[in-house]
Scaffold this motif. Structure first.
Motif, PDB file in Angstrom:
ATOM      1  N   VAL A  13       0.839  -1.190   0.000  1.00  0.00           N
ATOM      2  CA  VAL A  13       0.000   0.000   0.000  1.00  0.00           C
ATOM      3  C   VAL A  13       0.874   1.240   0.000  1.00  0.00           C
ATOM      4  O   VAL A  13       2.014   1.203   0.406  1.00  0.00           O
ATOM      5  CB  VAL A  13      -0.942   0.052   1.229  1.00  0.00           C
ATOM      6  CG1 VAL A  13      -1.948  -1.068   1.198  1.00  0.00           C
ATOM      7  CG2 VAL A  13      -0.162   0.030   2.508  1.00  0.00           C
ATOM      8  N   ASP A  25      -4.995   3.928   1.242  1.00  0.00           N
ATOM      9  CA  ASP A  25      -4.899   2.824   0.296  1.00  0.00           C
ATOM     10  C   ASP A  25      -5.170   1.494   1.003  1.00  0.00           C
ATOM     11  O   ASP A  25      -5.895   0.640   0.489  1.00  0.00           O
ATOM     12  CB  ASP A  25      -3.514   2.825  -0.359  1.00  0.00           C
ATOM     13  CG  ASP A  25      -3.409   1.843  -1.513  1.00  0.00           C
ATOM     14  OD1 ASP A  25      -4.398   1.668  -2.252  1.00  0.00           O
ATOM     15  OD2 ASP A  25      -2.321   1.254  -1.682  1.00  0.00           O
ATOM     16  N   GLN A  27      -8.241  -1.294   0.358  1.00  0.00           N
ATOM     17  CA  GLN A  27      -8.017  -2.727   0.124  1.00  0.00           C
ATOM     18  C   GLN A  27      -8.815  -3.574   1.108  1.00  0.00           C
ATOM     19  O   GLN A  27      -9.432  -4.573   0.727  1.00  0.00           O
ATOM     20  CB  GLN A  27      -6.529  -3.073   0.233  1.00  0.00           C
ATOM     21  CG  GLN A  27      -5.711  -2.575  -0.939  1.00  0.00           C
ATOM     22  CD  GLN A  27      -4.293  -3.102  -0.883  1.00  0.00           C
ATOM     23  OE1 GLN A  27      -4.078  -4.283  -0.594  1.00  0.00           O
ATOM     24  NE2 GLN A  27      -3.322  -2.244  -1.160  1.00  0.00           N
ATOM     25  N   TYR A  28      -8.799  -3.203   2.373  1.00  0.00           N
ATOM     26  CA  TYR A  28      -9.541  -3.952   3.384  1.00  0.00           C
ATOM     27  C   TYR A  28     -11.045  -3.861   3.126  1.00  0.00           C
ATOM     28  O   TYR A  28     -11.764  -4.852   3.258  1.00  0.00           O
ATOM     29  CB  TYR A  28      -9.220  -3.445   4.786  1.00  0.00           C
ATOM     30  CG  TYR A  28      -7.765  -3.597   5.197  1.00  0.00           C
ATOM     31  CD1 TYR A  28      -6.997  -4.691   4.805  1.00  0.00           C
ATOM     32  CD2 TYR A  28      -7.157  -2.646   6.005  1.00  0.00           C
ATOM     33  CE1 TYR A  28      -5.677  -4.825   5.192  1.00  0.00           C
ATOM     34  CE2 TYR A  28      -5.833  -2.773   6.406  1.00  0.00           C
ATOM     35  CZ  TYR A  28      -5.099  -3.861   5.995  1.00  0.00           C
ATOM     36  OH  TYR A  28      -3.792  -4.000   6.388  1.00  0.00           O
ATOM     37  N   ASP A  63      -5.461 -11.396   2.304  1.00  0.00           N
ATOM     38  CA  ASP A  63      -6.669 -11.581   1.501  1.00  0.00           C
ATOM     39  C   ASP A  63      -7.021 -13.067   1.327  1.00  0.00           C
ATOM     40  O   ASP A  63      -7.969 -13.410   0.635  1.00  0.00           O
ATOM     41  CB  ASP A  63      -6.543 -10.891   0.141  1.00  0.00           C
ATOM     42  CG  ASP A  63      -5.366 -11.385  -0.687  1.00  0.00           C
ATOM     43  OD1 ASP A  63      -4.566 -12.208  -0.192  1.00  0.00           O
ATOM     44  OD2 ASP A  63      -5.247 -10.919  -1.834  1.00  0.00           O
TER      45      ASP A  63
END
Length: 180
Positions: free
Chosen positions: A16, A21, A25-26, A177
């Motif tokens: 990130v 950012d 993403q999370y 992820d």
């Protein structure tokens, strides 16, 4: 030099540019985030347990830490405060702690401790439970060995800054992820 966790595995550096950012993403993973003031591990907003903070919060508050709100994210964590004693308990139960640490996403704030994230199975409601025992030499005082954290609680996410070490939290184990 690549940081190494207690199991000898390389730590992941979250890809990130900044906290905003990371928040995006999370959020894309369906994780509910909670804003935490800079220099802290605890949210200070009234009602933080029941509503997520929008990822754009970190656009204008890039020094704020962020937490993963378990109840709204469908997640839980194994929070290890004493690695040696946790290992002793897991060994007695024939549970492979090294496998758990290596095969699941872990948050590292203090290298002597660990926090492993899991997905809560659909339809299951979990709460936090602490495993503790008396402190040697003072049976009236107790120390937490590890916690199973779930429900209306949160855990600080990378790249937040740990208030004690003043270093960013990092990912270790499986990619974040790849939460199971």
């Amino acid at each position: 030099m690549v940081p190494v966790n207690p199991c000898g595995k390389k730590r992941q550096v979250i890809d990130v540019k900044d906290t905003h950012d990371a928040a995006q993403q999370y959020d894309a993973l369906g994780w509910a985030l909670v804003a935490i003031p800079a220099g802290s591990k605890a949210p200070s907003t009234f009602g933080w347990q029941t509503k997520a903070t929008h990822p754009n919060h970190w656009r204008n508050n890039d020094t704020h830490n962020m937490g993963l709100l378990h109840s709204l994210s469908g997640t839980c964590a194994l929070d290890i405060d004493d690695m040696e004693k946790t290992r002793m308990i897991f060994d007695a139960l024939n549970i492979d702690l090294d496998k758990i640490l290596a095969e699941n996403p872990r948050i590292v704030g203090n290298p002597a401790r660990g926090k492993v994230l899991f997905r809560v199975p659909d339809g299951l409601t979990l709460n936090t439970h602490k495993i503790n025992w008396p402190v040697r030499g003072n049976i009236k005082k107790r120390e937490v060995i590890f916690e199973l954290r779930a429900g209306q609680t949160q855990d600080v996410l990378p790249p937040s800054i740990h208030p004690d070490t003043q270093r960013p939290y990092e990912w270790a184990g499986a990619p974040f992820d790849a939460l199971q």
